[in-house]
Design a protein around this motif. Sequence first.
Motif, PDB file in Angstrom:
ATOM      1  N   ILE A 128       0.832  -1.214   0.000  1.00 45.80           N
ATOM      2  CA  ILE A 128       0.000   0.000   0.000  1.00 45.80           C
ATOM      3  C   ILE A 128       0.860   1.255   0.000  1.00 45.80           C
ATOM      4  CG2 ILE A 128      -1.575   1.372   1.358  1.00 45.80           C
ATOM      5  CD1 ILE A 128      -3.123  -0.890   1.982  1.00 45.80           C
ATOM      6  N   THR A 129       1.797   1.334   0.959  1.00 43.62           N
ATOM      7  CA  THR A 129       2.483   2.598   1.225  1.00 43.62           C
ATOM      8  C   THR A 129       3.375   3.013   0.053  1.00 43.62           C
ATOM      9  OG1 THR A 129       2.508   1.914   3.536  1.00 43.62           O
ATOM     10  CG2 THR A 129       3.838   3.832   2.955  1.00 43.62           C
ATOM     11  N   ARG A 135       4.582  15.161   1.237  1.00 39.74           N
ATOM     12  CA  ARG A 135       3.369  14.647   1.896  1.00 39.74           C
ATOM     13  C   ARG A 135       2.186  15.601   1.819  1.00 39.74           C
ATOM     14  NH1 ARG A 135       7.166  10.938   1.590  1.00 39.74           N
ATOM     15  NH2 ARG A 135       7.022   9.296   3.166  1.00 39.74           N
ATOM     16  N   MET A 166       6.738   1.193  -0.339  1.00 41.15           N
ATOM     17  CA  MET A 166       7.773   1.237   0.707  1.00 41.15           C
ATOM     18  C   MET A 166       7.418   0.367   1.914  1.00 41.15           C
ATOM     19  SD  MET A 166       9.412   3.609  -0.901  1.00 41.15           S
ATOM     20  CE  MET A 166      10.591   4.476   0.093  1.00 41.15           C
ATOM     21  N   ILE A 168       7.518  -2.764   2.713  1.00 45.72           N
ATOM     22  CA  ILE A 168       6.605  -3.900   2.576  1.00 45.72           C
ATOM     23  C   ILE A 168       7.150  -5.146   3.296  1.00 45.72           C
ATOM     24  CG2 ILE A 168       5.284  -5.299   0.956  1.00 45.72           C
ATOM     25  CD1 ILE A 168       4.759  -2.159   0.963  1.00 45.72           C
ATOM     26  N   ASP A 232      11.842  -6.217   5.694  1.00 49.94           N
ATOM     27  CA  ASP A 232      10.917  -5.249   5.092  1.00 49.94           C
ATOM     28  C   ASP A 232      11.572  -4.723   3.815  1.00 49.94           C
ATOM     29  OD1 ASP A 232       8.989  -5.247   7.313  1.00 49.94           O
ATOM     30  OD2 ASP A 232      10.633  -4.345   8.437  1.00 49.94           O
ATOM     31  N   THR A 422       7.444   0.265  14.540  1.00 51.19           N
ATOM     32  CA  THR A 422       6.387  -0.486  13.845  1.00 51.19           C
ATOM     33  C   THR A 422       5.047  -0.342  14.561  1.00 51.19           C
ATOM     34  OG1 THR A 422       8.041  -2.030  13.068  1.00 51.19           O
ATOM     35  CG2 THR A 422       5.773  -2.750  12.910  1.00 51.19           C
ATOM     36  N   SER A 426       2.727   0.925  11.720  1.00 53.89           N
ATOM     37  CA  SER A 426       2.084  -0.125  10.915  1.00 53.89           C
ATOM     38  C   SER A 426       0.571   0.085  10.885  1.00 53.89           C
ATOM     39  CB  SER A 426       2.418  -1.515  11.462  1.00 53.89           C
ATOM     40  OG  SER A 426       1.839  -1.670  12.716  1.00 53.89           O
ATOM     41  N   GLY A 428      -0.800   2.332   9.192  1.00 54.09           N
ATOM     42  CA  GLY A 428      -0.992   3.790   9.207  1.00 54.09           C
ATOM     43  C   GLY A 428      -0.592   4.320  10.560  1.00 54.09           C
ATOM     44  N   GLY A 429      -0.044   5.522  10.616  1.00 53.20           N
ATOM     45  CA  GLY A 429       0.400   6.101  11.884  1.00 53.20           C
ATOM     46  C   GLY A 429      -0.768   6.407  12.810  1.00 53.20           C
ATOM     47  N   PHE A 431      -2.121   9.054  13.481  1.00 47.80           N
ATOM     48  CA  PHE A 431      -3.054   9.989  12.845  1.00 47.80           C
ATOM     49  C   PHE A 431      -4.170   9.222  12.123  1.00 47.80           C
ATOM     50  CE2 PHE A 431      -3.896  12.707   8.981  1.00 47.80           C
ATOM     51  CZ  PHE A 431      -4.629  13.677   9.637  1.00 47.80           C
TER      52      PHE A 431
HETATM   53  C1  LIG Z   1       8.251  -2.242   9.963  1.00 48.72           C
HETATM   54  C2  LIG Z   1       7.163  -1.700   9.103  1.00 48.72           C
HETATM   55  C3  LIG Z   1       6.452  -2.572   8.291  1.00 48.72           C
HETATM   56  C4  LIG Z   1       5.491  -2.078   7.415  1.00 48.72           C
HETATM   57  N1  LIG Z   1       4.832  -2.957   6.603  1.00 48.72           N
HETATM   58  C5  LIG Z   1       4.032  -2.463   5.623  1.00 48.72           C
HETATM   59  C6  LIG Z   1       3.465  -3.348   4.648  1.00 48.72           C
HETATM   60  O1  LIG Z   1       3.627  -4.570   4.708  1.00 48.72           O
HETATM   61  N2  LIG Z   1       2.713  -2.798   3.659  1.00 48.72           N
HETATM   62  C7  LIG Z   1       2.495  -1.461   3.569  1.00 48.72           C
HETATM   63  O2  LIG Z   1       1.816  -1.040   2.637  1.00 48.72           O
HETATM   64  N3  LIG Z   1       3.014  -0.599   4.483  1.00 48.72           N
HETATM   65  C8  LIG Z   1       3.783  -1.071   5.497  1.00 48.72           C
HETATM   66  N4  LIG Z   1       4.307  -0.216   6.442  1.00 48.72           N
HETATM   67  C9  LIG Z   1       4.138   1.212   6.217  1.00 48.72           C
HETATM   68  C10 LIG Z   1       3.289   1.965   7.225  1.00 48.72           C
HETATM   69  O3  LIG Z   1       1.920   1.756   6.977  1.00 48.72           O
HETATM   70  C11 LIG Z   1       3.726   3.431   7.062  1.00 48.72           C
HETATM   71  O4  LIG Z   1       5.006   3.531   7.673  1.00 48.72           O
HETATM   72  C12 LIG Z   1       2.770   4.411   7.627  1.00 48.72           C
HETATM   73  O5  LIG Z   1       1.565   4.399   6.912  1.00 48.72           O
HETATM   74  C13 LIG Z   1       3.350   5.848   7.570  1.00 48.72           C
HETATM   75  O6  LIG Z   1       3.811   6.172   6.281  1.00 48.72           O
HETATM   76  P1  LIG Z   1       5.314   6.681   6.094  1.00 48.72           P
HETATM   77  O7  LIG Z   1       6.218   5.732   6.773  1.00 48.72           O
HETATM   78  O8  LIG Z   1       5.512   6.916   4.649  1.00 48.72           O
HETATM   79  O9  LIG Z   1       5.429   8.021   6.888  1.00 48.72           O
HETATM   80  P2  LIG Z   1       4.896   9.461   6.478  1.00 48.72           P
HETATM   81  O10 LIG Z   1       3.750   9.371   5.537  1.00 48.72           O
HETATM   82  O11 LIG Z   1       6.033  10.294   6.084  1.00 48.72           O
HETATM   83  O12 LIG Z   1       4.311   9.951   7.858  1.00 48.72           O
HETATM   84  C14 LIG Z   1       5.120  10.474   8.905  1.00 48.72           C
HETATM   85  C15 LIG Z   1       4.217  11.293   9.804  1.00 48.72           C
HETATM   86  O13 LIG Z   1       3.668  12.387   9.082  1.00 48.72           O
HETATM   87  C16 LIG Z   1       2.252  12.386   9.145  1.00 48.72           C
HETATM   88  N5  LIG Z   1       1.720  12.776   7.828  1.00 48.72           N
HETATM   89  C17 LIG Z   1       2.204  12.444   6.613  1.00 48.72           C
HETATM   90  N6  LIG Z   1       1.464  12.988   5.640  1.00 48.72           N
HETATM   91  C18 LIG Z   1       0.498  13.673   6.237  1.00 48.72           C
HETATM   92  C19 LIG Z   1      -0.596  14.463   5.765  1.00 48.72           C
HETATM   93  N7  LIG Z   1      -0.785  14.677   4.463  1.00 48.72           N
HETATM   94  N8  LIG Z   1      -1.421  15.009   6.675  1.00 48.72           N
HETATM   95  C20 LIG Z   1      -1.222  14.826   7.989  1.00 48.72           C
HETATM   96  N9  LIG Z   1      -0.187  14.107   8.505  1.00 48.72           N
HETATM   97  C21 LIG Z   1       0.641  13.541   7.646  1.00 48.72           C
HETATM   98  C22 LIG Z   1       1.856  10.938   9.485  1.00 48.72           C
HETATM   99  O14 LIG Z   1       0.637  10.876  10.208  1.00 48.72           O
HETATM  100  C23 LIG Z   1       3.026  10.478  10.331  1.00 48.72           C
HETATM  101  O15 LIG Z   1       2.807  10.804  11.672  1.00 48.72           O
HETATM  102  C24 LIG Z   1       5.219  -0.686   7.373  1.00 48.72           C
HETATM  103  C25 LIG Z   1       5.907   0.179   8.221  1.00 48.72           C
HETATM  104  C26 LIG Z   1       6.864  -0.313   9.079  1.00 48.72           C
HETATM  105  C27 LIG Z   1       7.590   0.646   9.973  1.00 48.72           C
END
Ligand SMILES: Cc1cc2nc3c(=O)[nH]c(=O)nc-3n(C[C@H](O)[C@H](O)[C@H](O)COP(=O)(O)OP(=O)(O)OC[C@H]3O[C@@H](n4cnc5c(N)ncnc54)[C@H](O)[C@@H]3O)c2cc1C
Length: 459
Positions: A128-129, A135, A166, A168, A232, A422, A426, A428-429, A431
């Motif tokens: 997904i990500t 952002r 990213m 994944i 990952d 994580t 994981s 989604g943050g 938020f």
């Molecule tokens: C170990 C690990 C495994 C994972 N496994 C998977 C997986 O299997 N598949 C998958 O799809 N994803 C996976 N993820 C991804 C995870 O879902 C994302 O890390 C998460 O959604 C945040 O995205 P980001 O890391 O790009 O951070 P960012 O999008 O950069 O976010 C960082 C911060 O900024 C805030 N933010 C960013 N943009 C905005 C906005 N427009 N408005 C308000 N706030 C904002 C966020 O809320 C967050 O607090 C994994 C993550 C980790 C750490």
Amino acid sequence: MLTGQEYKDSLKDGRKVYFAGRQIEDFATEPALGVPMQVAADGYDKHYSAEPGAVNPLIDGPRSPEELRDKIPVLMEMDLLLNVTYQSLMTLLVAAPRIEGVAPQFVERIHAYVADAKARDIRITECITDSKGNRSKHPADQDDPDSYVRVVDRGPDGVVIRGAKMHISAAALGHDLMVMPTKNMKPGEEDWAICAAVPVNAPGVHITNTTYHPYGRDERDHPTSARESVPDSMCIFDDVFVPNERIFLDGQAAQAAVFAHSLGLWERLGGTAFMVEQADELVGLAQLIAEANGTAKISHIREKIDEMMIHATLLRAGLEAALLHAHETPDGYFYPDDMYTNVTKFQGAAQFSKMVRHLHEIAGGAVLTAPSMSDFDNETLRPYLEKYMSTGDGVSGEYRTKLFHAIRDTTADAYGGWHHVTNIQSGGGLFAQRLVTRRHYDMTRAKSLALKAAGLAGD
Ligand SMILES: Cc1cc2nc3c(=O)[nH]c(=O)nc-3n(C[C@H](O)[C@H](O)[C@H](O)COP(=O)(O)OP(=O)(O)OC[C@H]3O[C@@H](n4cnc5c(N)ncnc54)[C@H](O)[C@@H]3O)c2cc1C
């Protein structure tokens, strides 16, 4: 169904997988990938049936609230690769009726794909990500339009996609990458509204790996991460052709978020169920190390453990509520309640650091400095280590040292750090969970109670 060996052989399919800058031909020669591959292979052997037409019973969707509840211990037992396969298939099944009204052509494909995936006993990871660029900008407004995975060409037989997904989990170890849009798309962003199952070995796919597996180190000092670390990945799609039968959404911008929402639900259910177990495990570690240190009856230690127990129990209550208030899809599958799942995931993640702080404060500095188990193998050292790591009363030095290693490995070392991040990110943050909570919370009732308290109920 596949045996573990057949699964391992199936990964030698020409996929482009990289670790530490090198392309890996054979995972078995690379401990950081070979160990998690073996864990997945063991998962295959565990559920193998030679019956013709047999499918893994664990990946059937729950047909009643009871079946949904019964899935929780099963999810906890599954290896991560099987877990994300289950989540990917459930996501498709929950999404299908939600897109039927606007894009009925994809529903039949989804059901055919799910049946085929079960029959071939493949493993599917959740992509997904996106890399997301800036952002605060939408996909179509990015300097680089590839910041979100998009369709760059359409033909009668399928589409060509470009971009990267990213973080994944376990991507290199599965067979298909379930590519889904990360969020809602606006009109004009039809090319970014793409959901498709891409084979890992499709030409143009490149997969990097980051891992916290303690490869090359004494596994006894890393009792959990040596078994449970999974790499990952960044999954790069460099103009990858996807045939029509593997496309489940293409161009329906308003429906782009349906898949992410469905997946978020299953991902957070798994995440929440894991956190409940993790919270209880932290309580157990705190109590055992307090007993081993002789501090279990000291009031401030007891208070911290009480607080950890209350936290763990509240998480369990939230999980129970999510299951109790399960909902049914038009196709008759049951899924956990969005709000209870999300608030529990939020609370578990937000309070995790505090619970770890309690554990570290209770345990002491040997969390970081306890001697390695290989030091205990040394004949000269062992008597000293036994003498000085023991606390008397039948608490052996080796026993107490093993507890410190478990605490460090799960909360204070590379894999512990992985958990800290994580748990927050994981599914989604934090938020993302706030947004879902706000959408489902009964604010009308809350306001009417407040008006009543203010004597304004009639106004
Ligand atoms: C170990 C690990 C495994 C994972 N496994 C998977 C997986 O299997 N598949 C998958 O799809 N994803 C996976 N993820 C991804 C995870 O879902 C994302 O890390 C998460 O959604 C945040 O995205 P980001 O890391 O790009 O951070 P960012 O999008 O950069 O976010 C960082 C911060 O900024 C805030 N933010 C960013 N943009 C905005 C906005 N427009 N408005 C308000 N706030 C904002 C966020 O809320 C967050 O607090 C994994 C993550 C980790 C750490």
